[in-house]
Design an enzyme around this catalytic site. Structure first.
Site, PDB file in Angstrom:
ATOM      1  N   GLY A   1      -5.495   8.252  -3.586  1.00  0.00           N
ATOM      2  CA  GLY A   1      -4.241   8.695  -4.187  1.00  0.00           C
ATOM      3  C   GLY A   1      -3.725  10.019  -3.654  1.00  0.00           C
ATOM      4  O   GLY A   1      -3.187  10.825  -4.406  1.00  0.00           O
TER       5      GLY A   1
ATOM      6  N   SER B   1      -4.935   3.052   3.877  1.00  0.00           N
ATOM      7  CA  SER B   1      -5.098   2.405   2.572  1.00  0.00           C
ATOM      8  C   SER B   1      -5.307   0.896   2.759  1.00  0.00           C
ATOM      9  O   SER B   1      -6.167   0.277   2.127  1.00  0.00           O
ATOM     10  CB  SER B   1      -3.853   2.683   1.727  1.00  0.00           C
ATOM     11  OG  SER B   1      -3.975   2.121   0.463  1.00  0.00           O
TER      12      SER B   1
ATOM     13  N   ARG C   1      -7.931   4.267  -4.765  1.00  0.00           N
ATOM     14  CA  ARG C   1      -8.959   4.776  -3.864  1.00  0.00           C
ATOM     15  C   ARG C   1      -8.975   6.291  -3.818  1.00  0.00           C
ATOM     16  O   ARG C   1      -9.907   6.921  -4.313  1.00  0.00           O
ATOM     17  CB  ARG C   1      -8.698   4.170  -2.468  1.00  0.00           C
ATOM     18  CG  ARG C   1      -9.773   4.321  -1.447  1.00  0.00           C
ATOM     19  CD  ARG C   1      -9.308   3.740  -0.120  1.00  0.00           C
ATOM     20  NE  ARG C   1      -8.099   4.402   0.347  1.00  0.00           N
ATOM     21  CZ  ARG C   1      -8.076   5.493   1.105  1.00  0.00           C
ATOM     22  NH1 ARG C   1      -9.200   6.011   1.533  1.00  0.00           N
ATOM     23  NH2 ARG C   1      -6.927   6.046   1.468  1.00  0.00           N
TER      24      ARG C   1
ATOM     25  N   ARG D   1       6.214   5.169   2.139  1.00  0.00           N
ATOM     26  CA  ARG D   1       5.041   6.029   2.317  1.00  0.00           C
ATOM     27  C   ARG D   1       4.796   6.214   3.805  1.00  0.00           C
ATOM     28  O   ARG D   1       5.091   5.290   4.606  1.00  0.00           O
ATOM     29  CB  ARG D   1       3.818   5.364   1.654  1.00  0.00           C
ATOM     30  CG  ARG D   1       2.584   6.228   1.650  1.00  0.00           C
ATOM     31  CD  ARG D   1       1.392   5.554   0.979  1.00  0.00           C
ATOM     32  NE  ARG D   1       0.293   6.473   0.801  1.00  0.00           N
ATOM     33  CZ  ARG D   1      -0.904   6.141   0.343  1.00  0.00           C
ATOM     34  NH1 ARG D   1      -1.155   4.876  -0.018  1.00  0.00           N
ATOM     35  NH2 ARG D   1      -1.856   7.043   0.224  1.00  0.00           N
TER      36      ARG D   1
ATOM     37  N   LYS E   1       0.806  -1.229   0.000  1.00  0.00           N
ATOM     38  CA  LYS E   1       0.000   0.000   0.000  1.00  0.00           C
ATOM     39  C   LYS E   1       0.840   1.281   0.000  1.00  0.00           C
ATOM     40  O   LYS E   1       0.364   2.357   0.377  1.00  0.00           O
ATOM     41  CB  LYS E   1      -1.012   0.049   1.177  1.00  0.00           C
ATOM     42  CG  LYS E   1      -1.873  -1.172   1.345  1.00  0.00           C
ATOM     43  CD  LYS E   1      -2.385  -1.752   0.068  1.00  0.00           C
ATOM     44  CE  LYS E   1      -3.435  -0.933  -0.618  1.00  0.00           C
ATOM     45  NZ  LYS E   1      -3.823  -1.571  -1.929  1.00  0.00           N
TER      46      LYS E   1
ATOM     47  N   TRP F   1       1.854   2.046  -8.825  1.00  0.00           N
ATOM     48  CA  TRP F   1       2.351   3.279  -9.450  1.00  0.00           C
ATOM     49  C   TRP F   1       3.715   2.985 -10.104  1.00  0.00           C
ATOM     50  O   TRP F   1       3.985   3.386 -11.231  1.00  0.00           O
ATOM     51  CB  TRP F   1       2.476   4.363  -8.376  1.00  0.00           C
ATOM     52  CG  TRP F   1       2.333   5.756  -8.875  1.00  0.00           C
ATOM     53  CD1 TRP F   1       2.223   6.159 -10.181  1.00  0.00           C
ATOM     54  CD2 TRP F   1       2.282   6.943  -8.072  1.00  0.00           C
ATOM     55  NE1 TRP F   1       2.113   7.521 -10.228  1.00  0.00           N
ATOM     56  CE2 TRP F   1       2.134   8.025  -8.963  1.00  0.00           C
ATOM     57  CE3 TRP F   1       2.328   7.199  -6.696  1.00  0.00           C
ATOM     58  CZ2 TRP F   1       2.048   9.350  -8.515  1.00  0.00           C
ATOM     59  CZ3 TRP F   1       2.237   8.508  -6.255  1.00  0.00           C
ATOM     60  CH2 TRP F   1       2.097   9.572  -7.152  1.00  0.00           C
TER      61      TRP F   1
ATOM     62  N   HIS G   1       7.556  -7.067  -2.377  1.00  0.00           N
ATOM     63  CA  HIS G   1       7.256  -6.592  -1.016  1.00  0.00           C
ATOM     64  C   HIS G   1       8.217  -7.247  -0.011  1.00  0.00           C
ATOM     65  O   HIS G   1       8.047  -7.091   1.193  1.00  0.00           O
ATOM     66  CB  HIS G   1       5.840  -6.991  -0.601  1.00  0.00           C
ATOM     67  CG  HIS G   1       4.733  -6.266  -1.310  1.00  0.00           C
ATOM     68  ND1 HIS G   1       4.769  -4.925  -1.578  1.00  0.00           N
ATOM     69  CD2 HIS G   1       3.535  -6.714  -1.783  1.00  0.00           C
ATOM     70  CE1 HIS G   1       3.639  -4.574  -2.189  1.00  0.00           C
ATOM     71  NE2 HIS G   1       2.883  -5.639  -2.332  1.00  0.00           N
TER      72      HIS G   1
ATOM     73  N   TRP H   1       5.477  -9.322  -9.543  1.00  0.00           N
ATOM     74  CA  TRP H   1       6.002  -9.444  -8.186  1.00  0.00           C
ATOM     75  C   TRP H   1       6.975 -10.619  -8.155  1.00  0.00           C
ATOM     76  O   TRP H   1       6.661 -11.724  -8.648  1.00  0.00           O
ATOM     77  CB  TRP H   1       4.881  -9.723  -7.192  1.00  0.00           C
ATOM     78  CG  TRP H   1       4.243  -8.515  -6.602  1.00  0.00           C
ATOM     79  CD1 TRP H   1       4.626  -7.867  -5.461  1.00  0.00           C
ATOM     80  CD2 TRP H   1       3.095  -7.810  -7.098  1.00  0.00           C
ATOM     81  NE1 TRP H   1       3.785  -6.802  -5.229  1.00  0.00           N
ATOM     82  CE2 TRP H   1       2.838  -6.744  -6.215  1.00  0.00           C
ATOM     83  CE3 TRP H   1       2.258  -7.980  -8.203  1.00  0.00           C
ATOM     84  CZ2 TRP H   1       1.798  -5.850  -6.379  1.00  0.00           C
ATOM     85  CZ3 TRP H   1       1.217  -7.088  -8.390  1.00  0.00           C
ATOM     86  CH2 TRP H   1       0.996  -6.039  -7.486  1.00  0.00           C
TER      87      TRP H   1
HETATM   88  P1  A3P Z   1      -4.911   4.928  -1.397  1.00  0.00           P
HETATM   89  O1  A3P Z   1      -5.638   3.700  -0.923  1.00  0.00           O
HETATM   90  O2  A3P Z   1      -4.471   5.807  -0.267  1.00  0.00           O
HETATM   91  O3  A3P Z   1      -5.653   5.687  -2.450  1.00  0.00           O
HETATM   92  P2  A3P Z   1      -0.132  -0.433  -3.636  1.00  0.00           P
HETATM   93  O4  A3P Z   1      -0.065  -0.383  -5.110  1.00  0.00           O
HETATM   94  O5  A3P Z   1       1.210  -0.565  -2.984  1.00  0.00           O
HETATM   95  O6  A3P Z   1      -1.131  -1.411  -3.149  1.00  0.00           O
HETATM   96  O7  A3P Z   1      -0.615   1.033  -3.140  1.00  0.00           O
HETATM   97  C1  A3P Z   1      -1.927   1.454  -3.401  1.00  0.00           C
HETATM   98  C2  A3P Z   1      -2.027   2.921  -3.044  1.00  0.00           C
HETATM   99  O8  A3P Z   1      -1.294   3.691  -4.026  1.00  0.00           O
HETATM  100  C3  A3P Z   1      -3.473   3.410  -3.086  1.00  0.00           C
HETATM  101  O9  A3P Z   1      -3.550   4.444  -2.090  1.00  0.00           O
HETATM  102  C4  A3P Z   1      -3.546   3.979  -4.499  1.00  0.00           C
HETATM  103  O10 A3P Z   1      -4.593   4.878  -4.703  1.00  0.00           O
HETATM  104  C5  A3P Z   1      -2.177   4.651  -4.587  1.00  0.00           C
HETATM  105  N1  A3P Z   1      -1.795   4.959  -5.979  1.00  0.00           N
HETATM  106  C6  A3P Z   1      -1.664   4.112  -7.014  1.00  0.00           C
HETATM  107  N2  A3P Z   1      -1.381   4.794  -8.150  1.00  0.00           N
HETATM  108  C7  A3P Z   1      -1.345   6.107  -7.822  1.00  0.00           C
HETATM  109  C8  A3P Z   1      -1.136   7.328  -8.549  1.00  0.00           C
HETATM  110  N3  A3P Z   1      -0.930   7.333  -9.848  1.00  0.00           N
HETATM  111  N4  A3P Z   1      -1.176   8.490  -7.868  1.00  0.00           N
HETATM  112  C9  A3P Z   1      -1.388   8.526  -6.529  1.00  0.00           C
HETATM  113  N5  A3P Z   1      -1.608   7.400  -5.790  1.00  0.00           N
HETATM  114  C10 A3P Z   1      -1.594   6.214  -6.427  1.00  0.00           C
END
Ligand code: A3P
Length: 288
Positions: free
Chosen positions: A252, A131, A250, A123, A46, A51, A101, A79
Protein backbone atom coordinates in the site's frame (compact mmCIF):
# COMPACT_ATOMS: atom_id res chain seq x y z
CA UNK A 1 5.49 -16.21 -22.86
CA UNK A 2 2.26 -17.40 -24.48
CA UNK A 3 -1.05 -16.93 -22.77
CA UNK A 4 -2.75 -19.92 -21.20
CA UNK A 5 -5.98 -20.69 -23.06
CA UNK A 6 -7.04 -22.80 -20.12
CA UNK A 7 -6.91 -19.85 -17.71
CA UNK A 8 -7.76 -16.86 -19.87
CA UNK A 9 -10.65 -15.90 -22.09
CA UNK A 10 -10.30 -13.51 -24.99
CA UNK A 11 -13.32 -11.31 -25.54
CA UNK A 12 -12.92 -9.31 -28.78
CA UNK A 13 -9.19 -9.33 -28.03
CA UNK A 14 -9.54 -8.40 -24.35
CA UNK A 15 -7.77 -10.80 -21.95
CA UNK A 16 -9.70 -11.77 -18.80
CA UNK A 17 -9.41 -14.70 -16.34
CA UNK A 18 -12.00 -17.45 -16.82
CA UNK A 19 -12.38 -17.95 -13.08
CA UNK A 20 -14.00 -14.55 -12.58
CA UNK A 21 -15.28 -13.73 -16.08
CA UNK A 22 -17.26 -15.52 -18.75
CA UNK A 23 -18.44 -14.72 -22.25
CA UNK A 24 -21.93 -14.29 -20.72
CA UNK A 25 -20.72 -11.87 -18.02
CA UNK A 26 -18.98 -9.74 -20.64
CA UNK A 27 -22.12 -9.74 -22.80
CA UNK A 28 -24.16 -8.87 -19.68
CA UNK A 29 -21.87 -5.85 -19.20
CA UNK A 30 -22.45 -4.82 -22.80
CA UNK A 31 -26.20 -4.87 -22.23
CA UNK A 32 -26.02 -3.23 -18.80
CA UNK A 33 -28.36 -0.25 -18.43
CA UNK A 34 -26.60 2.62 -16.71
CA UNK A 35 -28.72 5.03 -14.68
CA UNK A 36 -27.88 8.73 -14.64
CA UNK A 37 -27.00 8.63 -10.94
CA UNK A 38 -24.68 5.59 -11.20
CA UNK A 39 -21.05 6.08 -10.21
CA UNK A 40 -18.32 4.03 -11.84
CA UNK A 41 -14.69 3.80 -10.74
CA UNK A 42 -12.41 2.59 -13.52
CA UNK A 43 -8.92 1.25 -12.98
CA UNK A 44 -6.29 -0.75 -14.75
CA UNK A 45 -5.77 -3.83 -12.48
CA UNK A 46 -3.64 -3.21 -9.36
CA UNK A 47 -4.22 0.55 -9.34
CA UNK A 48 -6.28 0.57 -6.14
CA UNK A 49 -9.66 -0.81 -7.22
CA UNK A 50 -10.55 -2.24 -3.82
CA UNK A 51 -9.70 1.10 -2.26
CA UNK A 52 -12.46 2.67 -4.38
CA UNK A 53 -14.82 -0.15 -3.36
CA UNK A 54 -14.31 1.05 0.22
CA UNK A 55 -14.46 4.78 -0.48
CA UNK A 56 -17.50 5.03 -2.74
CA UNK A 57 -20.17 3.54 -0.42
CA UNK A 58 -18.87 5.68 2.45
CA UNK A 59 -18.85 8.89 0.41
CA UNK A 60 -22.25 8.20 -1.15
CA UNK A 61 -23.86 7.33 2.21
CA UNK A 62 -22.52 10.13 4.41
CA UNK A 63 -19.95 7.89 6.12
CA UNK A 64 -22.39 5.11 7.13
CA UNK A 65 -20.14 2.11 7.90
CA UNK A 66 -22.84 -0.56 7.44
CA UNK A 67 -22.01 -1.50 3.82
CA UNK A 68 -18.27 -1.87 4.40
CA UNK A 69 -18.84 -3.95 7.54
CA UNK A 70 -21.58 -6.22 6.24
CA UNK A 71 -21.13 -6.71 2.47
CA UNK A 72 -18.03 -8.16 0.77
CA UNK A 73 -16.45 -5.58 -1.53
CA UNK A 74 -17.15 -7.57 -4.72
CA UNK A 75 -20.90 -7.46 -3.96
CA UNK A 76 -21.07 -3.99 -2.45
CA UNK A 77 -19.36 -2.31 -5.45
CA UNK A 78 -19.33 -5.05 -8.07
CA UNK A 79 -17.23 -5.24 -11.20
CA UNK A 80 -19.25 -4.40 -14.30
CA UNK A 81 -17.66 -7.24 -16.28
CA UNK A 82 -17.44 -10.04 -13.69
CA UNK A 83 -19.70 -13.04 -13.21
CA UNK A 84 -21.38 -11.96 -9.97
CA UNK A 85 -22.96 -8.78 -11.35
CA UNK A 86 -26.05 -10.52 -12.76
CA UNK A 87 -26.66 -12.08 -9.32
CA UNK A 88 -26.17 -8.94 -7.20
CA UNK A 89 -27.36 -6.12 -9.46
CA UNK A 90 -30.94 -6.09 -8.11
CA UNK A 91 -29.61 -5.69 -4.56
CA UNK A 92 -27.64 -2.53 -5.31
CA UNK A 93 -29.07 0.53 -3.61
CA UNK A 94 -29.33 3.77 -5.54
CA UNK A 95 -27.11 5.63 -6.28
CA UNK A 96 -25.34 2.47 -7.44
CA UNK A 97 -21.55 2.28 -7.34
CA UNK A 98 -19.63 -0.07 -9.63
CA UNK A 99 -16.04 -0.66 -10.61
CA UNK A 100 -14.60 -1.75 -13.93
CA UNK A 101 -11.29 -2.61 -15.54
CA UNK A 102 -12.72 -2.19 -19.05
CA UNK A 103 -10.97 0.14 -21.48
CA UNK A 104 -13.27 2.97 -22.64
CA UNK A 105 -13.86 1.37 -26.04
CA UNK A 106 -15.47 -1.63 -24.27
CA UNK A 107 -18.02 0.44 -22.37
CA UNK A 108 -21.65 -0.44 -23.09
CA UNK A 109 -23.73 1.94 -25.24
CA UNK A 110 -25.93 2.90 -22.26
CA UNK A 111 -22.90 4.25 -20.42
CA UNK A 112 -22.16 6.66 -23.24
CA UNK A 113 -25.73 7.98 -23.45
CA UNK A 114 -26.23 8.21 -19.67
CA UNK A 115 -25.01 10.94 -17.34
CA UNK A 116 -23.33 8.39 -15.02
CA UNK A 117 -20.16 9.80 -13.49
CA UNK A 118 -16.82 8.06 -13.70
CA UNK A 119 -13.69 8.28 -11.58
CA UNK A 120 -10.58 7.12 -13.41
CA UNK A 121 -7.96 6.06 -10.90
CA UNK A 122 -4.41 5.90 -12.25
CA UNK A 123 -1.27 4.52 -10.65
CA UNK A 124 2.38 4.68 -11.64
CA UNK A 125 2.78 1.71 -14.02
CA UNK A 126 6.04 0.64 -12.38
CA UNK A 127 4.23 0.10 -9.09
CA UNK A 128 1.33 -1.56 -10.92
CA UNK A 129 3.79 -4.02 -12.42
CA UNK A 130 5.30 -4.81 -9.02
CA UNK A 131 1.87 -5.26 -7.41
CA UNK A 132 0.76 -7.41 -10.31
CA UNK A 133 3.86 -9.59 -10.08
CA UNK A 134 2.95 -10.53 -6.49
CA UNK A 135 -0.72 -10.88 -7.37
CA UNK A 136 0.18 -13.44 -10.05
CA UNK A 137 1.95 -15.43 -7.34
CA UNK A 138 -0.99 -15.49 -4.92
CA UNK A 139 -3.91 -15.89 -7.37
CA UNK A 140 -4.23 -19.45 -8.64
CA UNK A 141 -6.37 -18.31 -11.58
CA UNK A 142 -3.49 -16.30 -13.06
CA UNK A 143 -0.41 -17.58 -14.82
CA UNK A 144 2.81 -18.04 -12.87
CA UNK A 145 4.67 -14.77 -13.54
CA UNK A 146 8.11 -16.42 -13.85
CA UNK A 147 11.01 -14.21 -12.80
CA UNK A 148 10.53 -10.48 -12.24
CA UNK A 149 12.50 -9.82 -15.42
CA UNK A 150 10.34 -12.21 -17.44
CA UNK A 151 7.18 -10.68 -16.04
CA UNK A 152 8.36 -7.23 -17.09
CA UNK A 153 8.35 -8.39 -20.71
CA UNK A 154 4.93 -10.02 -20.27
CA UNK A 155 3.58 -6.78 -18.80
CA UNK A 156 5.14 -4.52 -21.44
CA UNK A 157 3.86 -6.75 -24.23
CA UNK A 158 0.34 -6.50 -22.77
CA UNK A 159 0.05 -10.27 -22.29
CA UNK A 160 -1.73 -9.63 -19.02
CA UNK A 161 -5.28 -9.01 -17.87
CA UNK A 162 -6.95 -6.20 -19.78
CA UNK A 163 -3.94 -5.77 -22.07
CA UNK A 164 -1.43 -2.94 -22.18
CA UNK A 165 -1.48 -0.29 -19.50
CA UNK A 166 -0.78 2.40 -22.11
CA UNK A 167 -3.83 1.39 -24.20
CA UNK A 168 -6.03 1.52 -21.11
CA UNK A 169 -4.81 4.96 -20.10
CA UNK A 170 -5.04 6.32 -23.64
CA UNK A 171 -8.61 5.09 -24.01
CA UNK A 172 -9.82 6.84 -20.85
CA UNK A 173 -7.66 9.98 -21.06
CA UNK A 174 -9.00 10.58 -24.57
CA UNK A 175 -12.60 9.69 -23.74
CA UNK A 176 -13.82 13.32 -23.88
CA UNK A 177 -16.44 12.79 -21.19
CA UNK A 178 -16.12 16.39 -20.03
CA UNK A 179 -17.39 16.98 -16.51
CA UNK A 180 -18.66 13.40 -16.23
CA UNK A 181 -15.13 12.16 -15.61
CA UNK A 182 -12.70 12.85 -12.79
CA UNK A 183 -9.06 11.79 -12.86
CA UNK A 184 -7.28 10.90 -9.67
CA UNK A 185 -4.06 9.08 -8.82
CA UNK A 186 -3.20 6.40 -6.32
CA UNK A 187 -0.18 8.50 -5.31
CA UNK A 188 -2.41 11.48 -4.52
CA UNK A 189 -4.55 9.24 -2.32
CA UNK A 190 -1.50 7.83 -0.52
CA UNK A 191 -0.10 11.31 0.06
CA UNK A 192 -3.25 12.99 1.39
CA UNK A 193 -6.34 10.80 1.62
CA UNK A 194 -8.64 13.43 3.20
CA UNK A 195 -7.82 15.84 0.34
CA UNK A 196 -8.54 13.12 -2.22
CA UNK A 197 -11.82 12.32 -0.46
CA UNK A 198 -12.82 15.98 -0.56
CA UNK A 199 -12.23 16.03 -4.33
CA UNK A 200 -14.26 12.82 -4.79
CA UNK A 201 -17.07 14.09 -2.58
CA UNK A 202 -17.22 17.44 -4.43
CA UNK A 203 -17.23 15.67 -7.80
CA UNK A 204 -20.14 13.48 -6.71
CA UNK A 205 -21.97 16.43 -5.12
CA UNK A 206 -21.99 14.78 -1.69
CA UNK A 207 -21.30 17.78 0.49
CA UNK A 208 -19.61 15.97 3.39
CA UNK A 209 -18.52 17.68 6.59
CA UNK A 210 -14.87 17.65 7.62
CA UNK A 211 -15.76 15.31 10.45
CA UNK A 212 -17.21 12.77 8.01
CA UNK A 213 -14.22 13.14 5.67
CA UNK A 214 -11.86 12.33 8.56
CA UNK A 215 -13.99 9.35 9.59
CA UNK A 216 -13.97 7.97 6.03
CA UNK A 217 -10.20 8.47 5.77
CA UNK A 218 -9.70 6.48 8.94
CA UNK A 219 -11.87 3.60 7.73
CA UNK A 220 -10.21 3.56 4.30
CA UNK A 221 -6.67 3.50 5.59
CA UNK A 222 -4.50 0.60 4.49
CA UNK A 223 -4.32 -0.71 8.06
CA UNK A 224 -8.06 -0.63 8.67
CA UNK A 225 -8.85 -2.24 5.32
CA UNK A 226 -6.29 -4.96 5.95
CA UNK A 227 -8.25 -5.89 9.09
CA UNK A 228 -11.68 -5.70 7.47
CA UNK A 229 -12.71 -9.22 6.44
CA UNK A 230 -15.29 -7.73 4.08
CA UNK A 231 -12.50 -6.00 2.17
CA UNK A 232 -9.28 -7.99 2.50
CA UNK A 233 -10.43 -11.06 0.48
CA UNK A 234 -9.91 -13.38 3.44
CA UNK A 235 -13.40 -14.77 2.70
CA UNK A 236 -12.13 -16.17 -0.62
CA UNK A 237 -10.83 -19.75 -0.24
CA UNK A 238 -7.08 -20.13 -0.12
CA UNK A 239 -7.16 -22.32 -3.19
CA UNK A 240 -7.99 -19.16 -5.22
CA UNK A 241 -6.15 -16.46 -3.28
CA UNK A 242 -3.25 -17.56 -1.11
CA UNK A 243 -2.36 -14.73 1.26
CA UNK A 244 0.56 -16.77 2.64
CA UNK A 245 2.27 -16.34 -0.74
CA UNK A 246 1.52 -12.60 -0.79
CA UNK A 247 -1.30 -10.69 0.93
CA UNK A 248 -3.78 -8.94 -1.38
CA UNK A 249 -3.31 -5.75 0.66
CA UNK A 250 0.43 -6.12 0.28
CA UNK A 251 2.30 -2.84 0.99
CA UNK A 252 0.00 0.00 0.00
CA UNK A 253 2.77 2.48 -0.78
CA UNK A 254 3.94 4.59 -3.70
CA UNK A 255 7.39 3.87 -5.11
CA UNK A 256 7.89 0.19 -4.23
CA UNK A 257 9.30 -0.21 -7.76
CA UNK A 258 12.54 1.32 -6.42
CA UNK A 259 13.01 -1.87 -4.38
CA UNK A 260 12.58 -4.06 -7.46
CA UNK A 261 13.85 -2.41 -10.67
CA UNK A 262 17.50 -2.58 -11.75
CA UNK A 263 18.79 0.42 -13.72
CA UNK A 264 18.63 -1.68 -16.92
CA UNK A 265 15.02 -2.65 -16.20
CA UNK A 266 14.09 0.96 -15.47
CA UNK A 267 15.56 2.09 -18.81
CA UNK A 268 13.75 -0.71 -20.69
CA UNK A 269 10.43 -0.03 -18.99
CA UNK A 270 10.61 3.75 -19.46
CA UNK A 271 11.63 3.47 -23.08
CA UNK A 272 8.68 1.21 -24.02
CA UNK A 273 6.06 3.21 -22.11
CA UNK A 274 7.33 6.61 -23.31
CA UNK A 275 7.36 5.46 -26.92
CA UNK A 276 3.79 4.20 -26.68
CA UNK A 277 2.60 7.51 -25.25
CA UNK A 278 4.45 9.67 -27.79
CA UNK A 279 2.25 12.32 -29.38
CA UNK A 280 -0.54 12.03 -26.81
CA UNK A 281 -2.04 15.34 -25.74
CA UNK A 282 -2.27 14.41 -22.06
CA UNK A 283 0.69 14.26 -19.72
CA UNK A 284 1.33 11.77 -16.95
CA UNK A 285 1.09 12.96 -13.35
CA UNK A 286 4.50 11.43 -12.54
CA UNK A 287 7.80 11.19 -14.36
CA UNK A 288 8.45 7.72 -15.67
P1 A3P B 1 0.31 -3.21 -3.46
O1 A3P B 1 0.35 -4.61 -4.02
O2 A3P B 1 1.36 -2.33 -4.06
O3 A3P B 1 0.32 -3.17 -1.97
P2 A3P B 1 -6.37 -3.48 -6.92
O4 A3P B 1 -7.41 -3.34 -5.88
O5 A3P B 1 -6.62 -2.63 -8.13
O6 A3P B 1 -6.06 -4.89 -7.23
O7 A3P B 1 -5.02 -2.81 -6.31
C1 A3P B 1 -4.35 -3.45 -5.25
C2 A3P B 1 -3.28 -2.50 -4.74
O8 A3P B 1 -3.92 -1.41 -4.05
C3 A3P B 1 -2.36 -3.19 -3.74
O9 A3P B 1 -1.08 -2.56 -3.90
C4 A3P B 1 -3.03 -2.79 -2.42
O10 A3P B 1 -2.20 -2.90 -1.31
C5 A3P B 1 -3.39 -1.34 -2.73
N1 A3P B 1 -4.39 -0.81 -1.79
C6 A3P B 1 -5.63 -1.27 -1.54
N2 A3P B 1 -6.21 -0.55 -0.54
C7 A3P B 1 -5.30 0.39 -0.16
C8 A3P B 1 -5.27 1.42 0.84
N3 A3P B 1 -6.28 1.61 1.66
N4 A3P B 1 -4.17 2.18 0.94
C9 A3P B 1 -3.10 2.00 0.12
N5 A3P B 1 -3.07 1.03 -0.84
C10 A3P B 1 -4.15 0.23 -0.97
Amino acid sequence: MSLSEEMYLRYHGLIVPKETHSYESLEFAQGFKFEDDDVLAVTYPKSGTIWMQEILPLVLNGGDLTPIHTIPNWERVPWLEEKQLARVVAKLASPRALVSHLPYNFMPPSFCTSKAKVIYLMRNPKDIMVSSYYFHQMASFLEDPGTFDEFMDTFLEGKVLFGKWTDHVKSWRNSELGDRIMYITYEEMVQDLPAALRRISDFLGCNLTEEVIQKIAEHCSFKTMKNNNMSNFSLIPKVYLDHDKSPFLRKGIAGDWKNHFSSEQLARFTSVISKELEGESFSLPWSL
